[in-house]
Each structure stands twice: as structure tokens, then as C-alpha cells.
Design a protein around this motif. Structure first.
Motif, PDB file in Angstrom:
ATOM      1  N   GLU A  62       0.835  -1.203   0.000  1.00 39.00           N
ATOM      2  CA  GLU A  62       0.000   0.000   0.000  1.00 39.00           C
ATOM      3  C   GLU A  62       0.868   1.251   0.000  1.00 39.00           C
ATOM      4  OE1 GLU A  62      -3.348   0.322   2.585  1.00 39.00           O
ATOM      5  OE2 GLU A  62      -3.497  -1.843   2.827  1.00 39.00           O
ATOM      6  N   ILE A  63       1.920   1.252   0.806  1.00 39.66           N
ATOM      7  CA  ILE A  63       2.821   2.400   0.845  1.00 39.66           C
ATOM      8  C   ILE A  63       3.505   2.585  -0.508  1.00 39.66           C
ATOM      9  CG2 ILE A  63       4.920   3.312   1.921  1.00 39.66           C
ATOM     10  CD1 ILE A  63       4.095   1.909   4.493  1.00 39.66           C
ATOM     11  N   GLY A  64       3.807   1.465  -1.179  1.00 44.50           N
ATOM     12  CA  GLY A  64       4.457   1.545  -2.489  1.00 44.50           C
ATOM     13  C   GLY A  64       3.607   2.280  -3.503  1.00 44.50           C
ATOM     14  N   LEU A 224       2.412  13.414   5.973  1.00 43.25           N
ATOM     15  CA  LEU A 224       1.276  14.110   5.373  1.00 43.25           C
ATOM     16  C   LEU A 224       0.672  13.291   4.241  1.00 43.25           C
ATOM     17  CD1 LEU A 224      -0.447  16.700   5.096  1.00 43.25           C
ATOM     18  CD2 LEU A 224       1.310  17.571   3.517  1.00 43.25           C
ATOM     19  N   THR A 225       1.523  12.696   3.420  1.00 46.30           N
ATOM     20  CA  THR A 225       1.043  11.919   2.277  1.00 46.30           C
ATOM     21  C   THR A 225       0.247  10.700   2.722  1.00 46.30           C
ATOM     22  OG1 THR A 225       2.968  12.611   0.988  1.00 46.30           O
ATOM     23  CG2 THR A 225       1.743  10.697   0.190  1.00 46.30           C
ATOM     24  N   ILE A 226       0.790   9.942   3.655  1.00 47.50           N
ATOM     25  CA  ILE A 226       0.099   8.735   4.122  1.00 47.50           C
ATOM     26  C   ILE A 226      -1.188   9.103   4.851  1.00 47.50           C
ATOM     27  CG2 ILE A 226       0.297   6.726   5.630  1.00 47.50           C
ATOM     28  CD1 ILE A 226       3.260   6.641   4.990  1.00 47.50           C
ATOM     29  N   LEU A 227      -1.165  10.217   5.614  1.00 41.71           N
ATOM     30  CA  LEU A 227      -2.362  10.671   6.319  1.00 41.71           C
ATOM     31  C   LEU A 227      -3.479  11.028   5.339  1.00 41.71           C
ATOM     32  CD1 LEU A 227      -3.832  11.587   8.916  1.00 41.71           C
ATOM     33  CD2 LEU A 227      -2.742  13.826   8.606  1.00 41.71           C
ATOM     34  N   VAL A 228      -3.161  11.834   4.325  1.00 45.37           N
ATOM     35  CA  VAL A 228      -4.162  12.240   3.339  1.00 45.37           C
ATOM     36  C   VAL A 228      -4.658  11.030   2.552  1.00 45.37           C
ATOM     37  CG1 VAL A 228      -4.551  13.595   1.239  1.00 45.37           C
ATOM     38  CG2 VAL A 228      -3.285  14.585   3.155  1.00 45.37           C
ATOM     39  N   ALA A 270       7.706   0.157  -3.962  1.00 42.78           N
ATOM     40  CA  ALA A 270       7.072  -0.180  -5.236  1.00 42.78           C
ATOM     41  C   ALA A 270       7.383  -1.625  -5.609  1.00 42.78           C
ATOM     42  CB  ALA A 270       7.551   0.761  -6.339  1.00 42.78           C
ATOM     43  N   ALA A 271       8.617  -2.041  -5.396  1.00 44.25           N
ATOM     44  CA  ALA A 271       8.972  -3.434  -5.665  1.00 44.25           C
ATOM     45  C   ALA A 271       8.176  -4.377  -4.772  1.00 44.25           C
ATOM     46  CB  ALA A 271      10.474  -3.633  -5.446  1.00 44.25           C
ATOM     47  N   VAL A 272       7.980  -3.994  -3.507  1.00 38.60           N
ATOM     48  CA  VAL A 272       7.197  -4.814  -2.589  1.00 38.60           C
ATOM     49  C   VAL A 272       5.750  -4.926  -3.065  1.00 38.60           C
ATOM     50  CG1 VAL A 272       6.280  -4.934  -0.232  1.00 38.60           C
ATOM     51  CG2 VAL A 272       8.668  -4.317  -0.603  1.00 38.60           C
ATOM     52  N   PHE A 273       5.216  -3.836  -3.635  1.00 32.78           N
ATOM     53  CA  PHE A 273       3.837  -3.868  -4.146  1.00 32.78           C
ATOM     54  C   PHE A 273       3.675  -4.929  -5.224  1.00 32.78           C
ATOM     55  CE2 PHE A 273       1.329  -2.367  -7.826  1.00 32.78           C
ATOM     56  CZ  PHE A 273       0.062  -2.612  -7.324  1.00 32.78           C
ATOM     57  N   PHE A 274       4.595  -4.995  -6.155  1.00 34.66           N
ATOM     58  CA  PHE A 274       4.465  -5.955  -7.245  1.00 34.66           C
ATOM     59  C   PHE A 274       4.656  -7.389  -6.743  1.00 34.66           C
ATOM     60  CE2 PHE A 274       5.993  -2.028  -9.389  1.00 34.66           C
ATOM     61  CZ  PHE A 274       4.804  -1.754 -10.046  1.00 34.66           C
ATOM     62  N   VAL A 275       5.494  -7.576  -5.753  1.00 34.65           N
ATOM     63  CA  VAL A 275       5.631  -8.905  -5.144  1.00 34.65           C
ATOM     64  C   VAL A 275       4.334  -9.295  -4.451  1.00 34.65           C
ATOM     65  CG1 VAL A 275       6.793 -10.206  -3.326  1.00 34.65           C
ATOM     66  CG2 VAL A 275       8.123  -8.797  -4.879  1.00 34.65           C
ATOM     67  N   PHE A 276       3.722  -8.355  -3.746  1.00 35.24           N
ATOM     68  CA  PHE A 276       2.484  -8.631  -3.021  1.00 35.24           C
ATOM     69  C   PHE A 276       1.375  -9.064  -3.982  1.00 35.24           C
ATOM     70  CE2 PHE A 276      -1.629  -7.068  -1.405  1.00 35.24           C
ATOM     71  CZ  PHE A 276      -1.712  -7.832  -0.245  1.00 35.24           C
TER      72      PHE A 276
END
Length: 427
Positions: A62-64, A224-228, A270-276
Motif C-alpha cells: 500500500e505504501i508503495g 502528510l502523504t500517508i495521512l491524506v 514499489a517493488a514490494v507492491f508488485f511482489v504482493f
């Protein structure tokens, strides 16, 4: 003991991603397909299924996506966003028509019913902002003339999700018109509010975030980014839209500093996102639905290329840029899986989940390849056809293409080494 297993698993994943990235870099292609295959190997039914670190990988994924869209937003100002949306909204309509209809028609032909048709239409319609943002960065095309066109289409799709997701949720739940209308109103209001704040008060936000200390700047921007993004998602708006608008709101030295500080984190998550994504794909569920998924993938890959070409042509981008725009839009990803997941959870159609998974897996692997090779293949075919018509016609066509390209000024002059093109190709 659980902590030790977690560290071993997650460390092995990161190490494997690093080695795969180096391998892809040596042969000059996007590492995304390799990351996905690694996810299949570590996921359900794979060679080495994970256990302890799966929840952490999900959060990292999600963070990715959030960081990918934040970094893309940092490349553009609020004025750029508004002007692009005003000029490119017809491209959004064309995009919806060309790419949602094949999914709806396919569902109806398979006898799945109207609700499943609406679901599959969304699966085939929405491109993957996360995958495309990563591919554009890998290929060094963020500054290309066609990139704002691609970005406008992606933003229009993500904003359309603020309308589509509440509607599809209401259809799947079978709620009444009043409840569905309330959900839709909340989603639209939240998206409009975030967009208004980003455009109107972007300078104030930049002043609030600004800091000479890199550590403080990193923490404030990331927080701020993750909060929004979290608030946006809670209000049924895409977290990606929230992150993108935060990037749009930041400008000047703040945007430059945040870009340099967040780039390593973006690449990691981003790499973790594609693995997930690969982790939650059971390889055994793919073969039974492979043929219909492949047919749907071929059709909608062509319609996405046509969409990007038309939109870039409308924006007076050169022919090479039009093909690059079309090829970049092919990948499907996170939104398609979310939409299919809602339908599976509601028990609408048992085969819809595996079909959507196979479909997305095909296009998320093919997408980086079409982004890289659509324009060279189109140029080769055009040249081949011109040669068959004769040297005179070929020479006239080449001269006309050069003249057309010379009329279009580029936003910046740079050399795109991956494509072996000069600075004129960016115009």
C-alpha cells in the motif's frame, strides 16, 4: 521465534528483489515482470510460501502505490493538473468507452449477468497507476511530451473511481437508492475537497512542509502523504488520488527536496507492491481461465493503445510520442484486483476472481513491454509498408513526418538513451 522468521523471510524478499533489479538493469528492461514472478514463487501454491511476513508485505505494498503516485504528482504543478484535466476530459470518455465495453460484453457473453458485467467493465477499464508510474520512471520518460497526456488519463480514471466504487459497492450489496446516493455524495465531496485544497492552497502547504533539515522534511512529507491517502480511502476515494494531489500541492524547493529524499523509499516499496500482487495469485487457478483472459487482454491492450494514441494526437504530440503514450497505458493492476475482490467477496460469480487475476497478471507483465516496444514496432511496420509502396513514397512519408515533428516544440531538451532517440523525439 516469530520475529526471527519474519526477518529471514523479509530479508530474503528484499535481497531477491535487489538481484532481480540488477539483472533487469543489465539487459535494460523493466524489472516489474520479474518482481511479479517472484511473488508467484513466494505466494499461495508457489515454491516457498510465506507466512510470518505476509501482513507486513501487504502494508508495504500500500505504501508503495502511495509513494509512486506522490512522486508522479511532484513532477507537475496544480495549474498543469487543472489545464490537463480541462483539455483531456474527452480522452477520459474515449478511454471509458473503448476499454469498459469489452469487459461488459465478455461478461454478458459468458452469461454472468448485468452486475458481473459492470464489475468486469471496471476491471478492463482502469489502467494501473502504480505500474505505469514505475515504468515511466524506469524508461526515463517522466519529462516526455506525451507524459502529461498519460497522466491526465490516469488521473481521470482514478477520479472516476470515486464515482464507480460507491456505485459498484451498492450494486453488490443490493442497497437502496438513498443509501447508494449518500455514499456517492460523500465520495465526490471528499475528492473535490482534496482537489480544491491542493489547487487553491498549494503554496501554503509547501510553506508548512518546507524545512532545511532533510530528516524533518522527509518525515513531514511522508507523514502528510500517508495521512491524506488514508483519509481519502476512508471516504471511498482512492488513496492513490490523495497521494497524487499531495504531490501536486507541493512545489518549488520542497518538491525537489522531497523527490530526492523519497526516491529510494519509492523504489523499495514499489517493488514490494508488485511482489504482493503475485503473492495472492494461486498459479493453479490460472490455467482454467487462461484462454478467455488472454483473449480479453489482447482486445483491451489494443483499445488502450488506441486510446493513448488518440489522446496524444489530440494534444499535438508527435507520432512517436503517440505510440509511446498508447503502449504505456496497457498495464492493469491494483484497481482491477480491488474491483474483482469486491465481487468475489459478494459471491457474484465464482469464475470472475480467477479470470480477473489471470487477466491482470497477463497485462501487468505485458504492460512494461508494450511501453518499451510499441513505438519501435510501429516504426518498423510503418517503414516496412512504406518500402513496399516504393522508395519515392517512403521518402515523402519520412520527410512529412520530420516536418510534422519539427513543428511541435518540446518542454525540455534531453536525450532518451533507452530508445536511441534524439531530443527531437521528445517533442
Amino acid at each position: 521465534m516469530h520475529s526471527a522468521v519474519f526477518l529471514i523471510e523479509f530479508g530474503a524478499i528484499i535481497l531477491a528483489l535487489g538481484l532481480l533489479g540488477r539483472f533487469a538493469g543489465r539487459f535494460q528492461f523493466s524489472p516489474i515482470p520479474l518482481y511479479l514472478l517472484a511473488g508467484l514463487a513466494f505466494g499461495e501454491g508457489g515454491l516457498l510460501p510465506l507466512g510470518a511476513s505476509e501482513e507486513f508485505v501487504a502494508i508495504g505494498a500500500e505504501i508503495g502505490v502511495i509513494l509512486l503516485l506522490l512522486m508522479l504528482g511532484l513532477e507537475y504543478t496544480a495549474n498543469d493538473l487543472v489545464s490537463n484535466l480541462k483539455t483531456q476530459y474527452p480522452a477520459g470518455l474515449v478511454d471509458c468507452t473503448l476499454n469498459a465495453l469489452p469487459g461488459a460484453i465478455a461478461a454478458l457473453l459468458m452469461g454472468w449477468g448485468p452486475v458481473a458485467a459492470v464489475v468486469l467493465a471496471g476491471v478492463t477499464w482502469i489502467s494501473s497507476s502504480g505500474v505505469i508510474a514505475k515504468v515511466l520512471n524506469d524508461l526515463g520518460r517522466v519529462g516526455n511530451r506525451e507524459t502529461p497526456v498519460i497522466l491526465s488519463i490516469l488521473v481521470l480514471e482514478d477520479l472516476a473511481m470515486a464515482i464507480y466504487l460507491p456505485i459498484i459497492t451498492a450494486l453488490l450489496a443490493g442497497v437502496g437508492l438513498a443509501a447508494g446516493s449518500l455514499t456517492l455524495a460523500i465520495a465526490l465531496g471528499a475528492a473535490g475537497l482534496v482537489l480544491f485544497l491542493a489547487v487553491r492552497y498549494g503554496r501554503l502547504i509547501s510553506r508548512f512542509v518546507s524545512s532545511d533539515d532533510p530528516e524533518k522534511l522527509l518525515l513531514v512529507v511522508l507523514g502528510l502523504t500517508i495521512l491524506v491517502a488514508g483519509i481519502a480511502q476512508q471516504l471511498q476515494v482512492s488513496a492513490a488520488v490523495g497521494a497524487f494531489l499531495v504531490g501536486i500541492a507541493l512545489s518549488g524547493e520542497v518538491a525537489e527536496g522531497a523527490h530526492s529524499l523519497l526516491s529510494p523509499l519509492r523504489d523499495l516499496f514499489a517493488a514490494v507492491f508488485f511482489v504482493f500482487f503475485g503473492l495472492h495469485t494461486d498459479p493453479a487457478s490460472i490455467p482454467p481461465v487462461l484462454l478467455p483472459a488472454l483473449a480479453l487482454a489482447v482486445v483491451t491492450a489494443l483499445t488502450k493503445i488506441a486510446t493513448g494514441y488518440w489522446a496524444a494526437r489530440r494534444a499535438q504530440v508527435s507520432v512517436k510520442g503517440r505510440w509511446r503514450a498508447g503502449g504505456a497505458l496497457v498495464a492493469r493492476g491494483e484497481f482491477s484486483i480491488v474491483i474483482a475482490g469486491l465481487a468475489v467477496a459478494a459471491g457474484i460469480e465464482p469464475s470472475l476472481g480467477p479470470l480477473a487475476t489471470a487477466y491482470v497478471l497477463i497485462l501487468v507483465i505485458v504492460g512494461p513491454l508494450t511501453a518499451r516496444y510499441t513505438q519501435p514496432i510501429a516504426a518498423f511496420v510503418t517503414d516496412l509498408l512504406a518500402r513496399r509502396r516504393g522508395p519515392v513514397a517512403a521518402g515523402a512519408e519520412t520527410a512529412g513526418a520530420e516536418a510534422a515533428g519539427a513543428q511541435l516544440p518540446g518542454p525540455r531538451e534531453a536525450v532518451e538513451s533507452l530508445d536511441g532517440q534524439d531530443a527531437r523525439d521528445r517533442s
